[in-house]
Design a protein around this motif. Structure first.
Motif, PDB file in Angstrom:
ATOM      1  N   VAL A  85       0.856  -1.173   0.000  1.00  0.00           N
ATOM      2  CA  VAL A  85       0.000   0.000   0.000  1.00  0.00           C
ATOM      3  C   VAL A  85       0.900   1.232   0.000  1.00  0.00           C
ATOM      4  O   VAL A  85       1.721   1.388   0.908  1.00  0.00           O
ATOM      5  CB  VAL A  85      -0.925   0.023   1.235  1.00  0.00           C
ATOM      6  CG1 VAL A  85      -1.758   1.306   1.241  1.00  0.00           C
ATOM      7  CG2 VAL A  85      -1.819  -1.206   1.250  1.00  0.00           C
ATOM      8  N   PRO A  86       0.811   2.079  -1.020  1.00  0.00           N
ATOM      9  CA  PRO A  86       1.742   3.210  -1.111  1.00  0.00           C
ATOM     10  C   PRO A  86       1.528   4.216   0.008  1.00  0.00           C
ATOM     11  O   PRO A  86       0.398   4.462   0.444  1.00  0.00           O
ATOM     12  CB  PRO A  86       1.409   3.831  -2.474  1.00  0.00           C
ATOM     13  CG  PRO A  86      -0.009   3.434  -2.730  1.00  0.00           C
ATOM     14  CD  PRO A  86      -0.165   2.071  -2.112  1.00  0.00           C
ATOM     15  N   GLY A  87       2.616   4.766   0.489  1.00  0.00           N
ATOM     16  CA  GLY A  87       2.522   5.812   1.491  1.00  0.00           C
ATOM     17  C   GLY A  87       1.929   7.081   0.879  1.00  0.00           C
ATOM     18  O   GLY A  87       2.066   7.335  -0.311  1.00  0.00           O
ATOM     19  N   THR A  88       1.247   7.858   1.682  1.00  0.00           N
ATOM     20  CA  THR A  88       0.634   9.097   1.200  1.00  0.00           C
ATOM     21  C   THR A  88       1.688  10.185   1.057  1.00  0.00           C
ATOM     22  O   THR A  88       2.491  10.399   1.959  1.00  0.00           O
ATOM     23  CB  THR A  88      -0.462   9.571   2.171  1.00  0.00           C
ATOM     24  OG1 THR A  88      -1.445   8.543   2.305  1.00  0.00           O
ATOM     25  CG2 THR A  88      -1.125  10.840   1.653  1.00  0.00           C
ATOM     26  N   CYS A  89       1.676  10.866  -0.067  1.00  0.00           N
ATOM     27  CA  CYS A  89       2.595  11.988  -0.272  1.00  0.00           C
ATOM     28  C   CYS A  89       2.161  13.165   0.598  1.00  0.00           C
ATOM     29  O   CYS A  89       0.961  13.416   0.760  1.00  0.00           O
ATOM     30  CB  CYS A  89       2.613  12.407  -1.738  1.00  0.00           C
ATOM     31  SG  CYS A  89       3.170  11.106  -2.873  1.00  0.00           S
ATOM     32  N   HIS A  90       3.124  13.886   1.145  1.00  0.00           N
ATOM     33  CA  HIS A  90       2.775  14.991   2.046  1.00  0.00           C
ATOM     34  C   HIS A  90       2.127  16.158   1.315  1.00  0.00           C
ATOM     35  O   HIS A  90       1.572  17.060   1.943  1.00  0.00           O
ATOM     36  CB  HIS A  90       4.016  15.465   2.817  1.00  0.00           C
ATOM     37  CG  HIS A  90       5.062  16.134   1.984  1.00  0.00           C
ATOM     38  ND1 HIS A  90       5.853  15.454   1.095  1.00  0.00           N
ATOM     39  CD2 HIS A  90       5.441  17.434   1.906  1.00  0.00           C
ATOM     40  CE1 HIS A  90       6.695  16.292   0.510  1.00  0.00           C
ATOM     41  NE2 HIS A  90       6.462  17.511   0.977  1.00  0.00           N
ATOM     42  N   THR A  91       2.176  16.130  -0.016  1.00  0.00           N
ATOM     43  CA  THR A  91       1.529  17.179  -0.814  1.00  0.00           C
ATOM     44  C   THR A  91       0.165  16.733  -1.348  1.00  0.00           C
ATOM     45  O   THR A  91      -0.428  17.429  -2.180  1.00  0.00           O
ATOM     46  CB  THR A  91       2.420  17.561  -2.000  1.00  0.00           C
ATOM     47  OG1 THR A  91       2.705  16.379  -2.773  1.00  0.00           O
ATOM     48  CG2 THR A  91       3.730  18.180  -1.531  1.00  0.00           C
ATOM     49  N   ALA A  92      -0.331  15.607  -0.850  1.00  0.00           N
ATOM     50  CA  ALA A  92      -1.559  15.033  -1.407  1.00  0.00           C
ATOM     51  C   ALA A  92      -2.786  15.914  -1.175  1.00  0.00           C
ATOM     52  O   ALA A  92      -3.769  15.809  -1.915  1.00  0.00           O
ATOM     53  CB  ALA A  92      -1.799  13.646  -0.812  1.00  0.00           C
ATOM     54  N   PHE A  93      -2.753  16.784  -0.162  1.00  0.00           N
ATOM     55  CA  PHE A  93      -3.930  17.585   0.145  1.00  0.00           C
ATOM     56  C   PHE A  93      -4.127  18.723  -0.851  1.00  0.00           C
ATOM     57  O   PHE A  93      -5.206  19.311  -0.924  1.00  0.00           O
ATOM     58  CB  PHE A  93      -3.829  18.151   1.572  1.00  0.00           C
ATOM     59  CG  PHE A  93      -3.142  19.483   1.677  1.00  0.00           C
ATOM     60  CD1 PHE A  93      -3.869  20.665   1.708  1.00  0.00           C
ATOM     61  CD2 PHE A  93      -1.750  19.546   1.724  1.00  0.00           C
ATOM     62  CE1 PHE A  93      -3.223  21.880   1.801  1.00  0.00           C
ATOM     63  CE2 PHE A  93      -1.112  20.763   1.820  1.00  0.00           C
ATOM     64  CZ  PHE A  93      -1.852  21.939   1.851  1.00  0.00           C
ATOM     65  N   PHE A  94      -3.098  19.042  -1.659  1.00  0.00           N
ATOM     66  CA  PHE A  94      -3.251  20.083  -2.668  1.00  0.00           C
ATOM     67  C   PHE A  94      -4.294  19.670  -3.706  1.00  0.00           C
ATOM     68  O   PHE A  94      -4.348  18.505  -4.120  1.00  0.00           O
ATOM     69  CB  PHE A  94      -1.934  20.350  -3.399  1.00  0.00           C
ATOM     70  CG  PHE A  94      -0.944  21.165  -2.621  1.00  0.00           C
ATOM     71  CD1 PHE A  94      -1.290  22.401  -2.104  1.00  0.00           C
ATOM     72  CD2 PHE A  94       0.344  20.693  -2.405  1.00  0.00           C
ATOM     73  CE1 PHE A  94      -0.376  23.167  -1.393  1.00  0.00           C
ATOM     74  CE2 PHE A  94       1.257  21.439  -1.701  1.00  0.00           C
ATOM     75  CZ  PHE A  94       0.905  22.680  -1.184  1.00  0.00           C
ATOM     76  N   ASP A  95      -5.094  20.610  -4.131  1.00  0.00           N
ATOM     77  CA  ASP A  95      -6.060  20.373  -5.202  1.00  0.00           C
ATOM     78  C   ASP A  95      -5.346  20.539  -6.531  1.00  0.00           C
ATOM     79  O   ASP A  95      -5.333  21.620  -7.130  1.00  0.00           O
ATOM     80  CB  ASP A  95      -7.224  21.363  -5.084  1.00  0.00           C
ATOM     81  CG  ASP A  95      -8.257  21.185  -6.198  1.00  0.00           C
ATOM     82  OD1 ASP A  95      -8.276  20.104  -6.811  1.00  0.00           O
ATOM     83  OD2 ASP A  95      -9.011  22.138  -6.459  1.00  0.00           O
ATOM     84  N   THR A  96      -4.723  19.458  -6.976  1.00  0.00           N
ATOM     85  CA  THR A  96      -3.889  19.525  -8.176  1.00  0.00           C
ATOM     86  C   THR A  96      -4.595  18.892  -9.371  1.00  0.00           C
ATOM     87  O   THR A  96      -5.133  17.790  -9.265  1.00  0.00           O
ATOM     88  CB  THR A  96      -2.547  18.805  -7.953  1.00  0.00           C
ATOM     89  OG1 THR A  96      -2.804  17.439  -7.582  1.00  0.00           O
ATOM     90  CG2 THR A  96      -1.731  19.486  -6.865  1.00  0.00           C
ATOM     91  N   PRO A  97      -4.587  19.553 -10.523  1.00  0.00           N
ATOM     92  CA  PRO A  97      -5.102  18.922 -11.748  1.00  0.00           C
ATOM     93  C   PRO A  97      -4.300  17.664 -12.039  1.00  0.00           C
ATOM     94  O   PRO A  97      -3.089  17.633 -11.849  1.00  0.00           O
ATOM     95  CB  PRO A  97      -4.859  19.995 -12.819  1.00  0.00           C
ATOM     96  CG  PRO A  97      -4.739  21.282 -12.071  1.00  0.00           C
ATOM     97  CD  PRO A  97      -4.108  20.928 -10.761  1.00  0.00           C
TER      98      PRO A  97
END
Length: 228
Positions: A85-97
């Protein structure tokens, strides 16, 4: 033009030359808020800077992919990290296209703020990536060298993006998440440590590709599609 950029970026003095290029472009530029207010000199400087910055982001994305491949070849063989299970990136909360098509629906100003936030969010993470990798088993010297080059180019990209924001009259909003993965990089468990590096570099590759995509769209909107 492309050849001279390639030669510049591959030299040992690339960081210094790249930043000097920004300063030379910036000398004759004043902040302006709308396309209609930009004169020919400002628009030309903006085009050169975005071309340079976009090209740099392509280089960073390519170098990060090489770092990820080399790390996997040296430390992830037979460990099936991609099946975990991949770890969550710390920038995942950004609303990125998620792709270029979605990016085209965002304004250049919004994308510039997003790019700057993504780059800033990697300041501490890249610093620890470089410092902690020296404790890895075997010989990580090549990986450390690549990571340092990427770190330097992230700094250059940040300078470039901030300059573009100033040129179009945008004030940057310093919003980015803190990275909190140091403990896992320093774990006494070798497998935990390796998987943490694998996850961090995977996230770095993900974000470097996003930055490249967004800068290409920004250049398209502000230069290629511009009526200035």
């Amino acid at each position: 033009m492309l050849l001279s950029l390639t030669q510049m970026l591959s030299s040992r003095a690339s960081s210094r030359l790249f930043l000097v290029s920004y300063l030379l472009l910036w000398e004759n530029v004043v902040a302006t808020s709308t396309c209609a207010e930009r004169d020919a000199t400002i628009q030309d400087s903006l085009e050169k800077l975005l071309t340079l910055t976009t090209f740099m982001s392509q280089v960073v994305s390519s170098e990060t992919a090489k770092l990820f491949t080399e790390f996997n070849n040296q430390y992830a063989q037979g460990k099936r990290y991609n099946d975990r299970v991949p770890g969550t990136c710390h920038t995942a909360f950004f609303d990125t296209p998620s792709n270029k098509e979605q990016s085209l629906g965002r304004s250049p100003e919004t994308l510039l703020t997003l790019v700057h936030s993504l780059l800033n969010s990697w300041t501490n993470a890249l610093n620890h990536l470089v410092n902690e990798m020296s404790a890895m088993q075997g010989d990580p010297s090549s990986l450390i060298s690549k990571a340092r080059e990427i770190q330097a180019k992230f700094d250059e990209l940040t300078t470039g993006v901030k300059t573009v924001q100033s040129m179009i009259g945008e004030r940057d909003i310093e919003t980015y998440p803190a990275w909190s993965g140091l403990a896992s990089l320093q774990s006494s468990n070798e497998d935990v440590r390796c998987f943490s590096f694998h996850t961090l570099i995977r996230c770095l590759l993900r974000d470097s590709r996003k930055v490249n995509t967004y800068l290409e769209v920004i250049k398209y909107k502000l230069v290629d599609q511009s009526n200035c």
